[in-house]
Design a protein around this motif. Structure first.
Motif, short mmCIF file in Angstrom:
data_model
loop_
_atom_site.label_atom_id
_atom_site.label_comp_id
_atom_site.label_asym_id
_atom_site.label_seq_id
_atom_site.Cartn_x
_atom_site.Cartn_y
_atom_site.Cartn_z
N CYS A 144 -1.01 -16.36 8.37
CA CYS A 144 -0.83 -16.81 6.99
C CYS A 144 -0.05 -15.80 6.16
O CYS A 144 0.25 -16.06 4.99
CB CYS A 144 -2.18 -17.06 6.35
SG CYS A 144 -3.22 -15.59 6.23
N GLY A 145 0.25 -14.65 6.74
CA GLY A 145 0.96 -13.61 6.02
C GLY A 145 0.11 -12.47 5.54
O GLY A 145 0.63 -11.41 5.15
N LEU A 146 -1.21 -12.62 5.54
CA LEU A 146 -2.09 -11.54 5.11
C LEU A 146 -2.04 -10.38 6.09
O LEU A 146 -2.06 -10.57 7.31
CB LEU A 146 -3.53 -12.06 4.99
CG LEU A 146 -4.59 -11.07 4.51
CD1 LEU A 146 -5.59 -11.77 3.62
CD2 LEU A 146 -5.31 -10.40 5.68
N LYS A 147 -2.01 -9.16 5.55
CA LYS A 147 -2.03 -7.95 6.35
C LYS A 147 -3.28 -7.15 6.01
O LYS A 147 -3.48 -6.77 4.86
CB LYS A 147 -0.78 -7.10 6.09
CG LYS A 147 0.51 -7.77 6.53
CD LYS A 147 1.72 -6.85 6.30
CE LYS A 147 3.00 -7.50 6.81
NZ LYS A 147 4.17 -6.61 6.61
N ALA A 148 -4.13 -6.93 7.02
CA ALA A 148 -5.39 -6.23 6.83
C ALA A 148 -5.37 -4.90 7.56
O ALA A 148 -5.06 -4.85 8.76
CB ALA A 148 -6.56 -7.08 7.33
N ALA A 149 -5.69 -3.83 6.86
CA ALA A 149 -5.73 -2.49 7.42
C ALA A 149 -7.18 -2.03 7.56
O ALA A 149 -8.07 -2.49 6.84
CB ALA A 149 -4.96 -1.51 6.53
N ALA A 150 -7.41 -1.10 8.48
CA ALA A 150 -8.76 -0.60 8.72
C ALA A 150 -8.77 0.91 8.77
O ALA A 150 -7.86 1.54 9.33
CB ALA A 150 -9.31 -1.16 10.04
N VAL A 151 -9.81 1.49 8.18
CA VAL A 151 -10.14 2.91 8.37
C VAL A 151 -11.56 2.96 8.88
O VAL A 151 -12.47 2.37 8.29
CB VAL A 151 -10.01 3.70 7.05
CG1 VAL A 151 -10.48 5.14 7.25
CG2 VAL A 151 -8.56 3.69 6.55
N TRP A 152 -11.76 3.68 9.98
CA TRP A 152 -13.09 3.78 10.59
C TRP A 152 -13.91 4.90 9.94
O TRP A 152 -13.37 5.90 9.46
CB TRP A 152 -12.96 4.10 12.07
CG TRP A 152 -12.36 3.03 12.92
CD1 TRP A 152 -11.69 1.91 12.52
CD2 TRP A 152 -12.37 2.98 14.35
NE1 TRP A 152 -11.29 1.16 13.59
CE2 TRP A 152 -11.69 1.81 14.74
CE3 TRP A 152 -12.88 3.83 15.34
CZ2 TRP A 152 -11.51 1.46 16.08
CZ3 TRP A 152 -12.70 3.48 16.67
CH2 TRP A 152 -12.02 2.31 17.04
N GLY A 266 -1.04 -14.93 -1.46
CA GLY A 266 -0.18 -13.90 -2.00
C GLY A 266 -0.71 -13.31 -3.28
O GLY A 266 -1.89 -12.95 -3.37
N ASN A 267 0.11 -13.21 -4.32
CA ASN A 267 -0.29 -12.58 -5.58
C ASN A 267 -1.35 -13.36 -6.34
O ASN A 267 -1.97 -12.82 -7.25
CB ASN A 267 0.94 -12.38 -6.47
CG ASN A 267 1.88 -11.32 -5.93
OD1 ASN A 267 1.45 -10.38 -5.25
ND2 ASN A 267 3.16 -11.46 -6.22
N GLU A 268 -1.56 -14.62 -5.99
CA GLU A 268 -2.56 -15.44 -6.67
C GLU A 268 -3.88 -15.49 -5.90
O GLU A 268 -4.73 -16.34 -6.17
CB GLU A 268 -2.03 -16.85 -6.90
CG GLU A 268 -0.79 -16.90 -7.80
CD GLU A 268 -0.29 -18.31 -8.03
OE1 GLU A 268 -0.98 -19.25 -7.59
OE2 GLU A 268 0.78 -18.45 -8.64
N SER A 269 -4.08 -14.58 -4.97
CA SER A 269 -5.28 -14.58 -4.14
C SER A 269 -6.51 -14.19 -4.96
O SER A 269 -6.42 -13.47 -5.96
CB SER A 269 -5.11 -13.61 -2.97
OG SER A 269 -3.99 -13.97 -2.20
#
Length: 290
Positions: A144-152, A266-269
């Motif tokens: 869907c275009g979402l980018k999710a990052a993780a820090v452990w 996007g910006n309206e999430s």
């Protein structure tokens, strides 16, 4: 129980699970059926309680498991089991779960699976290929275009830092450095940015990362109390604490603020916690059948 707008993509975001992997999937199936909303996936903020064997569990997990077998729920998905077959075969369960690592995990196994996955940003940890870790300091892109990052991990340097955790149980500065120069939408962390939940607790590194990268949302767990938005100025980033999804309330239903809906557009999430009235029909007593 309101469904997200039809033009938006929906994810459920969960707090600490401490083994309650199948109840989380089951709740998501229940919510999807009640709202008529198809889910793109589940996101989770660490302390999933991922262990592959009793001998790998830490002391806290074993202590809690004496009174609550749900603490050992990861053992139901690391090999094929009847209960996992039933949960994953639900027609409303056509989605996967992505998580970051907390401080109560089998880090040796997580590292082994992460290395075996090669260059991809996530890695499978279960027998059904439905539970996926996001690598430390990396970004997973969804269709869907979402980018999710993780820090452990959790903070290891402050005066209130937890002691005697495995090395991978602490936040690594290299992971934060990698993400600080990247663009992403959602940050999954286990510990809080410094002073977000309790003064003197949390991570300076996570606070700096949010201030530099400015993701749309940051989600963390780790701390007790009901989930809520952190009412501080983080620029464009909305920061949320999620309570543990542990089904330990008086009636056994999910804790207030332990799960919410991320509607991605996007910006309206938007992100909203699921109302208590919609949590209460689902309990530790009926989760297998509701």
């Amino acid at each position: 129980m309101d469904a997200p707008s039809p033009h938006r993509t929906a994810f459920l975001v969960f707090g600490d699970l401490h083994g309650r992997i199948l109840p989380a999937f089951r709740f998501a199936s229940y919510w999807s059926a009640r709202t008529g909303c198809d889910l793109a996936g589940l996101l989770q903020v660490g302390d999933m309680g991922y262990y592959t064997d009793l001998s790998h569990c830490d002391k806290a997990t074993l202590r809690h498991a004496k009174d609550d077998p749900l603490e050992l729920g990861s053992l139901d998905v690391v090999v094929r089991t009847d209960i996992a077959d039933r949960v994953f075969n639900d027609p409303n369960s056509d989605f996967d779960l992505w998580f970051t690592a907390g401080n109560h995990e089998d880090f040796d196994e997580l590292k082994r699976f992460a290395r075996a996955s090669g260059k991809q940003s996530d890695f499978v940890v279960d027998a059904y290929c439905r539970v996926r870790g996001i690598k430390d300091g990396e970004i997973h892109s969804f269709g869907c275009g979402l980018k999710a990052a993780a820090v452990w991990g959790v903070d290891g340097g402050g005066p209130n830092a937890r002691q005697n955790l495995p090395p991978r149980g602490y936040i690594h500065e290299k992971a934060v450095d990698r993400l600080a120069i990247e663009a992403f939408d959602v940050l999954l962390i286990h510990d809080a940015p410094k002073d977000a939940k309790r003064i003197g607790y949390g991570s300076d590194l996570l606070l700096a990362l949010i201030e530099l990268a400015q993701p749309r949302f940051a989600f963390f767990g780790h701390y007790s109390g009901a989930g809520s938005r952190i009412e501080r100025d983080y620029g464009r980033t909305e920061v949320y604490h999620l309570a543990g999804f542990e089904l330990r309330t008086r009636d056994g239903h999910p804790e207030p603020g332990s799960v919410g809906v991320l509607e991605w557009n996007g910006n309206e999430s938007t992100f909203t916690f699921i109302d208590d009235v919609d949590l209460k029909p689902f309990t530790r007593h009926n989760w297998k059948w509701v």
